[in-house]
Scaffold this active site. Structure first.
Site, PDB file in Angstrom:
ATOM      1  N   LYS A 172      25.038 -27.976   8.792  1.00  0.00           N
ATOM      2  CA  LYS A 172      26.338 -28.602   8.999  1.00  0.00           C
ATOM      3  C   LYS A 172      26.755 -28.493  10.464  1.00  0.00           C
ATOM      4  CE  LYS A 172      26.654 -29.628   4.747  1.00  0.00           C
ATOM      5  NZ  LYS A 172      26.532 -31.042   4.344  1.00  0.00           N
ATOM      6  N   HIS A 217      21.082 -38.291  -1.273  1.00  0.00           N
ATOM      7  CA  HIS A 217      21.848 -37.037  -1.289  1.00  0.00           C
ATOM      8  C   HIS A 217      21.659 -36.368  -2.653  1.00  0.00           C
ATOM      9  CE1 HIS A 217      25.610 -35.177  -2.847  1.00  0.00           C
ATOM     10  NE2 HIS A 217      25.643 -34.570  -1.680  1.00  0.00           N
TER      11      HIS A 217
HETATM   12 MG    MG Z   1      25.795 -35.032   3.708  1.00  0.00          MG
END
Ligand code: MG
Length: 396
Positions: A188, A326
């Site tokens: 992230k 995803h």
């Molecule tokens: Mg993502």
């Protein structure tokens, strides 16, 4: 042949990690079971699935709207035209009875759980893994399916923001994935300053053996200027892809970024319908043969709708190898394997009990092979065994 009961249960996700925008510790997922009147070894054959990961359980939509529609439907209306198997498309269509178009939000996940459970049920009735069943159903003219799969490329997604010791925990997390056989990773960004995030990127790239094995995900956090500022640094670092820089529906931001960012952009996990995908392909400036599409069947009405998304992508010049859904779990592993997509996500350490794969799946040198369990093999996943037993306790 009929569905005799449909069960649903919201399951709390475990973990205290956060991405740039969302703390997942409060998240839930709907697991559903389609209980059929067909029996094997004295027990009913049951299709099981869930609405992927990253949203919330859809108990209200399922129990108040969709389950009654399916249970009221004529049993034969849920079967394929030959009446030889349940029809995932019919299940999705009947679940959507009297729903207006547009507004593709939470109900897309609710329908997806039911549609995907239908694939699981059919595969179990045929006594074959879901990937093989999906491939045979979609491509019946292909007579030979390999006994031994080559495996699909997989990357370990993680690198979340921990409450303390960010960089140490990031290193420990990625090293653990590497020890498990993963060679590619995603972390992230956007939950810290640009300079701190680039430290994270550099730390992770070292463990990955180069930034070409490292993707980054901003989870839609940035405005245009910030997206471009990060883009400059990420392009210089040479990351594998730059995911969801801005709001997933801000196609203008993406189109502008695509004119300056030389690397690969990735997006699509927060689009929940075929028409949203078509709009993305038309207006977001994504580059065929370069950028990646990450729509997730479990969040967007299931595999039937996902196949239409693939058709739209192909029409726009994108190959299946540019589609990497995803949702790092067994359901998408089987779909990626069946459709020969570009790769698969995995959440080996997070989003339990749903994230990652079962011990019977083989992971070698960054490629993963599903087990030969019938259906999606969810029952083999250690963390799900008790969840599924609890869901089915009154049905078996
Ligand atoms: Mg993502």
């Amino acid at each position: 042949m009929r569905i005799s009961a449909i069960l649903e249960q919201p399951i709390q996700l475990q973990g205290n990690m956060a991405n740039a925008v969302v703390d997942f510790s409060s998240h839930t997922v709907s697991i559903v079971a389609l209980v059929s009147d067909q029996r094997r070894n004295g027990k009913p054959v049951v299709g099981i699935a869930f609405n992927s990961i990253g949203r919330f359980a859809q108990s209200g939509i399922l129990r108040q709207r969709m389950l009654p529609r399916l249970l009221r439907a004529a049993p034969e209306s849920l079967l394929n035209p030959e009446q030889t198997a349940f029809s995932p498309a019919a299940v999705a269509k009947i679940a959507m009875t009297n729903e207006k178009p547009g507004g593709h939000g939470d109900r897309a996940g609710a329908v997806a759980a039911l549609e995907l459970a239908t694939w699981d049920l059919n595969a179990k009735l045929a006594d074959e893994p879901a990937w093989a069943h999906i491939a045979k159903t979609l491509y019946p003219s292909t007579s030979n399916y390999p006994d031994k799969l080559p495996g699909v490329p997989v990357y370990a997604a993680g690198g979340y923001y921990y409450p303390t010791n960010h960089n140490d925990q990031l290193s420990d997390e990625l090293l653990a994935y590497r020890d498990q056989g993963y060679t590619d990773f995603k972390i992230k960004i956007g939950g810290a300053s640009l300079s701190e995030d680039m430290q994270r990127v550099n730390t992770a790239a070292r463990i990955a053996g180069g930034a070409q094995h490292l993707a980054v995900d901003a989870n839609g956090r940035f405005d245009g200027a910030t997206a471009r500022a990060y883009g400059q640094e990420l392009a210089a670092a040479g990351v594998r892809w730059y995911e969801e820089p801005g709001d997933p529906l801000d196609y203008g931001l993406m189109a502008k970024l695509a004119t300056t960012y030389s690397g690969t952009l990735a997006t699509g996990e927060n689009l929940f319908s075929v028409i949203d995908t078509k709009n993305l392909l038309q207006f977001a400036g994504l580059r065929p043969q370069q950028d990646l599409l990450q729509m997730d069947p479990g969040l967007s009405y299931g595999l039937t709708a996902y196949l239409e998304m693939l058709t739209a992508a192909k029409t726009a010049g994108f190959s299946r190898k540019q589609c990497i859904p995803h949702g790092g779990h067994l359901i998408n592993l089987h779909i990626v394997t069946a459709l020969e997509l570009g790769g698969c996500e995995s959440y080996p350490g997070v989003f339990q009990p749903f994230g990652g794969y079962s011990p019977q799946c083989t992971l070698t040198n960054g490629r993963v092979i599903p087990s030969d369990a019938p259906g999606f093999g969810l029952e083999q996943k250690t963390e799900l065994t008790a969840v599924i037993a609890g869901l089915l306790k009154d049905a078996m």
